[in-house]
Design a protein around this motif. Structure first.
Motif, PDB file in Angstrom:
ATOM      1  N   TYR A 207       0.763  -1.067  -0.029  1.00 11.76           N
ATOM      2  CA  TYR A 207       0.145   0.000   0.059  1.00 11.76           C
ATOM      3  C   TYR A 207       1.081   1.382   0.073  1.00 11.76           C
ATOM      4  O   TYR A 207       1.601   1.303   0.971  1.00 11.76           O
ATOM      5  CB  TYR A 207      -1.003  -0.163   1.369  1.00 11.76           C
ATOM      6  N   LEU A 208       0.544   1.995  -0.859  1.00 15.57           N
ATOM      7  CA  LEU A 208       1.377   3.476  -1.085  1.00 15.57           C
ATOM      8  C   LEU A 208       1.053   4.460  -0.210  1.00 15.57           C
ATOM      9  O   LEU A 208      -0.274   4.896  -0.183  1.00 15.57           O
ATOM     10  CB  LEU A 208       1.446   3.818  -2.450  1.00 15.57           C
ATOM     11  N   VAL A 209       2.122   4.867   0.497  1.00 14.99           N
ATOM     12  CA  VAL A 209       1.268   5.895   1.659  1.00 14.99           C
ATOM     13  C   VAL A 209       2.235   7.231   1.123  1.00 14.99           C
ATOM     14  O   VAL A 209       3.537   7.322   0.825  1.00 14.99           O
ATOM     15  CB  VAL A 209       1.687   5.593   2.908  1.00 14.99           C
ATOM     16  N   PHE A 210       1.875   8.506   1.079  1.00 13.79           N
ATOM     17  CA  PHE A 210       2.288   9.627   0.756  1.00 13.79           C
ATOM     18  C   PHE A 210       1.558  10.992   1.381  1.00 13.79           C
ATOM     19  O   PHE A 210       0.854  10.752   2.041  1.00 13.79           O
ATOM     20  CB  PHE A 210       2.498   9.680  -0.787  1.00 13.79           C
ATOM     21  N   GLY A 211       2.319  11.841   1.244  1.00  9.97           N
ATOM     22  CA  GLY A 211       1.803  13.225   1.794  1.00  9.97           C
ATOM     23  C   GLY A 211       2.041  13.446   3.360  1.00  9.97           C
ATOM     24  O   GLY A 211       2.781  13.989   3.729  1.00  9.97           O
ATOM     25  N   THR A 212       1.006  12.929   4.144  1.00  9.99           N
ATOM     26  CA  THR A 212       1.126  12.864   5.604  1.00  9.99           C
ATOM     27  C   THR A 212       0.225  11.921   6.297  1.00  9.99           C
ATOM     28  O   THR A 212      -0.907  11.608   5.745  1.00  9.99           O
ATOM     29  CB  THR A 212       0.833  14.416   6.225  1.00  9.99           C
ATOM     30  N   LEU A 213       0.693  11.329   7.353  1.00  7.70           N
ATOM     31  CA  LEU A 213      -0.109  10.323   7.897  1.00  7.70           C
ATOM     32  C   LEU A 213      -1.167  11.106   9.123  1.00  7.70           C
ATOM     33  O   LEU A 213      -1.695  10.407   9.703  1.00  7.70           O
ATOM     34  CB  LEU A 213       0.853   9.401   8.803  1.00  7.70           C
ATOM     35  N   SER A 214      -0.987  12.283   8.973  1.00  7.99           N
ATOM     36  CA  SER A 214      -2.049  13.228   9.775  1.00  7.99           C
ATOM     37  C   SER A 214      -3.546  13.155   8.936  1.00  7.99           C
ATOM     38  O   SER A 214      -4.459  13.375   9.480  1.00  7.99           O
ATOM     39  CB  SER A 214      -1.571  14.692   9.739  1.00  7.99           C
ATOM     40  N   SER A 215      -3.368  12.609   7.675  1.00  8.66           N
ATOM     41  CA  SER A 215      -4.489  12.446   6.951  1.00  8.66           C
ATOM     42  C   SER A 215      -5.278  11.256   7.643  1.00  8.66           C
ATOM     43  O   SER A 215      -4.759  10.186   7.526  1.00  8.66           O
ATOM     44  CB  SER A 215      -4.178  12.019   5.442  1.00  8.66           C
ATOM     45  N   GLN A 216      -6.543  11.325   7.751  1.00  7.49           N
ATOM     46  CA  GLN A 216      -7.350  10.226   8.350  1.00  7.49           C
ATOM     47  C   GLN A 216      -7.504   9.132   7.521  1.00  7.49           C
ATOM     48  O   GLN A 216      -7.431   8.015   7.751  1.00  7.49           O
ATOM     49  CB  GLN A 216      -8.800  10.758   8.854  1.00  7.49           C
ATOM     50  N   VAL A 217      -7.697   9.350   6.063  1.00  6.26           N
ATOM     51  CA  VAL A 217      -7.845   8.473   5.159  1.00  6.26           C
ATOM     52  C   VAL A 217      -6.570   7.438   5.005  1.00  6.26           C
ATOM     53  O   VAL A 217      -6.472   6.250   4.901  1.00  6.26           O
ATOM     54  CB  VAL A 217      -8.218   8.871   3.803  1.00  6.26           C
ATOM     55  N   MET A 218      -5.496   8.276   4.893  1.00  2.47           N
ATOM     56  CA  MET A 218      -4.124   7.576   4.739  1.00  2.47           C
ATOM     57  C   MET A 218      -3.790   6.857   5.969  1.00  2.47           C
ATOM     58  O   MET A 218      -3.276   5.561   5.679  1.00  2.47           O
ATOM     59  CB  MET A 218      -2.839   8.708   4.543  1.00  2.47           C
TER      60      MET A 218
END
Length: 505
Positions: A207-218
């Motif tokens: 599963y690719l993660v990007f941007g920020t883990l502050s994102s609820q969806v991510m």
């Protein structure tokens, strides 16, 4: 193995312990196992306690995407803090608003290499109160790891996290979710997965993660990946399709505009996406015609999730669901569709969705008036419009607040956008309202042309007029290359509204 009666995040710690020597996070050349990530959580929790952060304290997370960022968030829950995710790209005013909500400390990790060297964090002044303390990942990791089970300090009725809404219609509001609600969520519990989530979970090997883990969806999909036995893989930058190919990704979150871009890229110059099993569309509705096109080009990989910050996931459509439905809400989620007087309506009739989920927020932090409008008698007013069909599939048709008032009559932007998007010349359409001397407000449209197409603006006006009536015909239609994004990646309609005076159509 912990039970649901024990505090959150015990269930997540159990997932890490069960993973053992299996890699659960890839960050560049680093592969971090479940046991190693659990060790990071223990050290960071010890570091937070040494910094006197504990139950009920506001703890802001100014983090990117890394194993340390994931561990810091989980450690915040271990010590019972009120964890507040801070999205990147906030203005100084928005950051002041977020950090002014009773925050004791800010954890920052802007590391760019294996040494995790933190940058200097300049905190904006937030008023007469002193700025929150800044704690770096390096400082937290300096704490010793005792190797024992972490002591869980979360109290059921304390607020576990604040998740801010997008702010697309105003100042971001902070949805308050308790530790009890976090524990009631099914994400980390395979035995509780609804059928659509079970199907999705089977595809989350990488599963690719990007941007920020502050994102609820991510973050939620990250926990789901752990529970599914998969690996989170950092994609930086998250360019599609290159990142999918480079990381042999099986799944990733994707916004509607990015999905359209990926489909266009595959039509023009196909990349090897043979590893891809799931694209989780998030943020805005996906038109039925565009969904069919995506399935035709990419294969049966598109999952369309529907939910809100206030509620979490409400339903999910698998690649085999009937478009444009958003699938069947799980049995543990209550959805009632009501008319303007609050009465339930029968299948096939549009109304406003009222929702109850096990993990929903209890209200907006420090905003009782706003909370009273949305959180009503245990239900969440979604302000979304939709209906059920006779088989129980859920369909969305618009949003109650996304309206244009023309000659004192309400017209929803969603139906106008969908009509414009039926043109083969239009890839995306966005509608906003603006004051008008003659009609009170008028409709203004912005369209992104389909690849190689040049929309006929007169034909688009005729199309809207024929299907929806003269009041819905846009006063201006502006052709744009792409919709301006808000910090969360959704189209920012406030920026589109600001462009109306310059629009010529």
């Amino acid at each position: 193995m912990r039970t649901s009666a024990e505090p959150y995040p015990g269930v997540v710690l159990d997932l890490l312990a069960a993973a053992g020597d299996r890699p659960v996070f890839e960050h560049g050349a680093r592969a971090v196992t479940g046991a190693q990530l659990l060790g990071l959580v223990r050290r960071m929790a010890a570091g937070l306690r040494a910094a006197a952060v504990g139950p009920g304290d506001g703890l802001a997370m100014l983090l990117g995407v890394s194993p340390e960022a994931f561990a810091a968030i989980i450690a915040g829950y271990v010590v019972g803090a009120r964890v507040v995710g801070v999205r990147p790209g906030l203005s100084d005013g928005q950051l002041r608003h977020v950090l002014g909500q009773d925050i004791a400390a800010v954890v920052t990790d802007t590391a760019t290499g294996p040494e995790h060297t933190p940058r200097t964090l300049t905190m904006p002044a937030i008023g007469p109160e002193p700025a929150p303390r800044t704690l770096t990942v390096r400082e937290l990791l300096a704490a010793p790891d005792d190797g024992g089970p972490p002591q869980l300090s979360g109290r059921p009725h304390d607020v576990a996290r604040l998740v801010h809404t997008s702010g697309s219609t105003g100042t971001p509001k902070a949805c308050a979710q308790t530790y009890a609600a976090m524990n009631a969520a099914w994400t980390a519990r395979p035995q509780a997965w609804p059928p659509a989530i079970r199907e999705l979970a089977s595809r989350l090997r990488r599963y690719l993660v990007f941007g920020t883990l502050s994102s609820q969806v991510m973050m939620e999909y990250g926990v789901l990946t752990l529970a599914a036995g998969g690996t989170m893989v950092v994609a930086d930058p998250p360019a599609f399709p290159d990142a999918i190919v480079r990381h042999r990704a099986t799944a990733t979150v994707i916004t509607v505009p990015r999905l359209y871009g990926l489909v266009a890229a595959q039509r023009a110059d196909p990349a090897d996406l043979s590893s891809l099993r799931a694209l989780m569309v998030s943020g805005s509705p996906l038109a039925a015609a565009r969904l069919r096109e995506a399935l035709d080009v990419l294969g049966p990989v598109v999952f369309q999730g529907y939910g809100q910050t206030e509620t979490g996931t409400i339903s999910m459509a698998t690649p085999w669901d009937v478009p444009p439905s958003v699938g069947f809400p799980p049995d543990v989620i209550d959805v009632v569709i009501r008319d303007a007087d609050g009465r339930p309506v029968p299948p096939g009739v549009d109304g406003e969705l009222y929702v109850r989920t096990p993990a929903q927020a209890i209200g907006y932090w420090a905003e009782p008036a706003e909370s009273a409008q949305v959180f009503v008698d245990g239900w969440v007013r979604t302000r979304d419009l939709g209906h059920f069909d006779e088989d129980g599939r859920l369909y969305l048709v618009g949003r109650t607040r996304d309206v244009v008032i023309v000659n004192a009559n309400l017209y929803y932007a969603g139906p106008i956008e969908r009509v414009l998007a039926t043109s083969p010349d239009v890839a995306e359409a966005y509608v906003v309202g603006a004051p008008d001397e003659d009609t009170g407000e008028a409709v203004h449209a912005f369209v992104v042309p389909a690849a190689g197409r040049a929309p006929d603006l007169g034909e688009l006006r005729r199309l809207v007029g024929e299907q929806l009536g003269a009041a819905c015909v846009p006063a201006t239609i502006t052709v744009i290359e792409e919709a301006p994004p808000a910090p969360n990646g959704k189209p920012d309609k406030r920026l589109l509204m600001a462009a109306i005076p310059r629009a010529k159509g």
